[in-house]
Write an enzyme that holds these catalytic residues in place. Structure first.
Site, PDB file in Angstrom:
ATOM      1  N   TYR A  14      -4.877   3.802   8.021  1.00 18.99           N
ATOM      2  CA  TYR A  14      -6.256   3.305   8.114  1.00 18.99           C
ATOM      3  C   TYR A  14      -6.864   3.627   9.480  1.00 18.99           C
ATOM      4  O   TYR A  14      -6.815   4.765   9.920  1.00 18.99           O
ATOM      5  CB  TYR A  14      -6.307   1.801   7.798  1.00 18.99           C
ATOM      6  CG  TYR A  14      -5.383   1.438   6.668  1.00 18.99           C
ATOM      7  CD1 TYR A  14      -5.626   1.913   5.378  1.00 18.99           C
ATOM      8  CD2 TYR A  14      -4.231   0.687   6.871  1.00 18.99           C
ATOM      9  CE1 TYR A  14      -4.769   1.626   4.331  1.00 18.99           C
ATOM     10  CE2 TYR A  14      -3.370   0.386   5.830  1.00 18.99           C
ATOM     11  CZ  TYR A  14      -3.643   0.862   4.566  1.00 18.99           C
ATOM     12  OH  TYR A  14      -2.797   0.580   3.544  1.00 18.99           O
ATOM     13  N   VAL A  58       1.271  -3.767   3.785  1.00 21.60           N
ATOM     14  CA  VAL A  58       1.236  -5.074   4.448  1.00 21.60           C
ATOM     15  C   VAL A  58       2.489  -5.916   4.198  1.00 21.60           C
ATOM     16  O   VAL A  58       2.623  -6.996   4.770  1.00 21.60           O
ATOM     17  CB  VAL A  58      -0.029  -5.903   4.104  1.00 21.60           C
ATOM     18  CG1 VAL A  58      -1.282  -5.290   4.700  1.00 21.60           C
ATOM     19  CG2 VAL A  58      -0.171  -6.116   2.608  1.00 21.60           C
ATOM     20  N   SER A  73       0.802  -1.243   0.000  1.00 21.61           N
ATOM     21  CA  SER A  73       0.000   0.000   0.000  1.00 21.61           C
ATOM     22  C   SER A  73       0.827   1.282   0.000  1.00 21.61           C
ATOM     23  O   SER A  73       0.266   2.367  -0.198  1.00 21.61           O
ATOM     24  CB  SER A  73      -0.937   0.023   1.197  1.00 21.61           C
ATOM     25  OG  SER A  73      -2.027  -0.808   0.941  1.00 21.61           O
ATOM     26  N   TYR A 117      -3.689  -2.506 -10.399  1.00 18.86           N
ATOM     27  CA  TYR A 117      -3.586  -2.307  -8.941  1.00 18.86           C
ATOM     28  C   TYR A 117      -2.700  -3.376  -8.280  1.00 18.86           C
ATOM     29  O   TYR A 117      -1.837  -3.065  -7.459  1.00 18.86           O
ATOM     30  CB  TYR A 117      -4.992  -2.298  -8.324  1.00 18.86           C
ATOM     31  CG  TYR A 117      -4.993  -2.270  -6.815  1.00 18.86           C
ATOM     32  CD1 TYR A 117      -4.705  -1.095  -6.124  1.00 18.86           C
ATOM     33  CD2 TYR A 117      -5.254  -3.421  -6.074  1.00 18.86           C
ATOM     34  CE1 TYR A 117      -4.681  -1.066  -4.733  1.00 18.86           C
ATOM     35  CE2 TYR A 117      -5.234  -3.402  -4.687  1.00 18.86           C
ATOM     36  CZ  TYR A 117      -4.951  -2.224  -4.025  1.00 18.86           C
ATOM     37  OH  TYR A 117      -4.912  -2.209  -2.651  1.00 18.86           O
ATOM     38  N   LYS A 168       0.324   3.338  -2.975  1.00 18.02           N
ATOM     39  CA  LYS A 168      -0.851   4.208  -3.159  1.00 18.02           C
ATOM     40  C   LYS A 168      -0.457   5.693  -3.141  1.00 18.02           C
ATOM     41  O   LYS A 168      -1.144   6.521  -3.731  1.00 18.02           O
ATOM     42  CB  LYS A 168      -1.882   3.921  -2.062  1.00 18.02           C
ATOM     43  CG  LYS A 168      -2.508   2.518  -2.160  1.00 18.02           C
ATOM     44  CD  LYS A 168      -3.354   2.215  -0.927  1.00 18.02           C
ATOM     45  CE  LYS A 168      -3.980   0.830  -0.985  1.00 18.02           C
ATOM     46  NZ  LYS A 168      -4.592   0.444   0.303  1.00 18.02           N
TER      47      LYS A 168
HETATM   48  N1  GLN Z   1      -2.318  -5.186  -2.035  1.00 18.00           N
HETATM   49  C1  GLN Z   1      -2.842  -5.092  -0.698  1.00 18.00           C
HETATM   50  C2  GLN Z   1      -4.358  -5.218  -0.735  1.00 18.00           C
HETATM   51  O1  GLN Z   1      -4.961  -4.663  -1.616  1.00 18.00           O
HETATM   52  C3  GLN Z   1      -2.422  -3.801  -0.073  1.00 18.00           C
HETATM   53  C4  GLN Z   1      -2.933  -3.641   1.344  1.00 18.00           C
HETATM   54  C5  GLN Z   1      -1.987  -2.905   2.253  1.00 18.00           C
HETATM   55  O2  GLN Z   1      -0.780  -2.868   2.059  1.00 18.00           O
HETATM   56  N2  GLN Z   1      -2.537  -2.385   3.326  1.00 18.00           N
HETATM   57  O3  GLN Z   1      -4.950  -5.845   0.095  1.00 18.00           O
END
Ligand code: GLN
Length: 304
Positions: free
Chosen positions: A240, A258, A64, A189, A67
């Site tokens: 989050y 993650v 993530s 994505y 992003k």
């Molecule tokens: N690719 C992961 C997902 O979409 C990214 C989530 C994350 O890093 N929080 O679940």
């Protein structure tokens, strides 16, 4: 003068000997292969002095954290129009929750939760000629490093198990907030999330957010206003439903993934990245958060 090297060495020592290291993400099977004992930290200051400890040069899945790059790319391509399709409020929900999306008629709360990032991916798919190649080039440009790449195995692994992301994309499609095919947008994505970088490379790439939109090579990628907005989003939405806790404990804008990475920055002063694969129950790196709390406490430097 703050002795960053000494502080990083002390942090790395205490994190490497910690027994409670959190839990590696296994909902993307490929990620569960990572060695849980890894720990790296790297800091670059405003005059590009570099300080490292532990496994700071080792590549890991940025997930993530990507992003922030996709949002930056979308803002540089379509500017304010981004905000017609995604909001800027913290969600207070886990990164993959769907309930708010339905409640708010397909407008994701912010671009750093999965639904918001999928809308941003859709914008990039619409506006880039060769979306995957062009986006990778953008990340390479920000980092000044052409060796950065996707990990096809991780992208494939997530595609096979990414049921919640398929659900989010389909929900967005039903509200008219996804212009391209679900399959195409999610393929993009999953690839953006699979990018591999080290702590050293991440601090190079995030340098623009501490340096008023100007990268390490001196090129301007963002206006000062855009840079302010991305930092505001990282502070309020980057972790989050733990964004409050990160602001409370660490006090810096930042973003987690993650894969166990976290990047954070103090505008005008430094940019720092940590990597420890074990996650806490909210999906953020357990030791990474603890390390950054130690850093801002030892340096007595945060945005507050
Ligand atoms: N690719 C992961 C997902 O979409 C990214 C989530 C994350 O890093 N929080 O679940």
């Amino acid at each position: 003068m703050i002795d960053y090297q000494n502080i990083l060495d002390t942090i790395a020592l205490s994190c490497s000997s910690a027994t409670a290291k959190g839990k590696i993400a296994n909902y993307i099977p490929e990620l569960s292969k990572v060695d849980s004992s890894k720990f790296g930290i790297h800091l670059v200051d405003s005059t590009m002095n570099n300080f490292s400890a532990g496994d700071a040069d080792e590549l890991f899945s940025i997930q993530s954290i990507s992003k922030v790059f996709s949002l930056t790319h979308a803002m540089s391509l379509i500017g304010e129009d981004v905000w017609k399709r995604v909001d800027v409020e913290p969600s207070g929900d886990p990164f993959n929750h769907l309930s708010l999306l339905e409640f708010e008629n397909g407008i994701p709360r912010n671009p750093l939760i999965n639904a918001g990032a999928i809308v941003i991916a859709d914008i990039l798919v619409s506006n880039l000629k060769n979306p995957k190649a062009d986006f990778l080039n953008f990340v390479r440009l920000l980092s000044n490093d052409n060796s950065i790449n996707y990990n096809g195995d991780v992208a494939k692994s997530e595609k096979e198990t990414g049921f919640r992301n398929f659900a989010a994309a389909n929900l967005l499609k039903s509200y008219g907030n996804l212009k391209n095919d679900v399959e195409v947008v999610l393929d993009f994505y999953f690839h953006q999330c699979s990018i591999e970088m080290s702590c050293v490379q991440l601090t190079k790439a995030f340098y623009i957010f501490m340096n008023k939109g100007v990268c390490q090579r001196g090129k301007t990628h963002l206006t000062i206003r855009q840079e302010k907005r991305i930092n505001a989003l990282m502070l309020t939405c980057g972790f989050y439903d733990e964004a409050g806790e990160f602001a409370f404990e660490v006090g810096l804008p930042g973003k987690s993934g993650v894969g166990g990475g976290i990047v954070a920055l103090l505008p005008g002063k430094y940019c720092v990245a940590t990597w420890s694969p074990g996650l806490n129950p909210k999906g953020n790196s357990k030791l990474g958060m603890e390390a950054l709390e130690k850093l801002t406490t030892a340096t007595q430097q945060s945005i507050f």
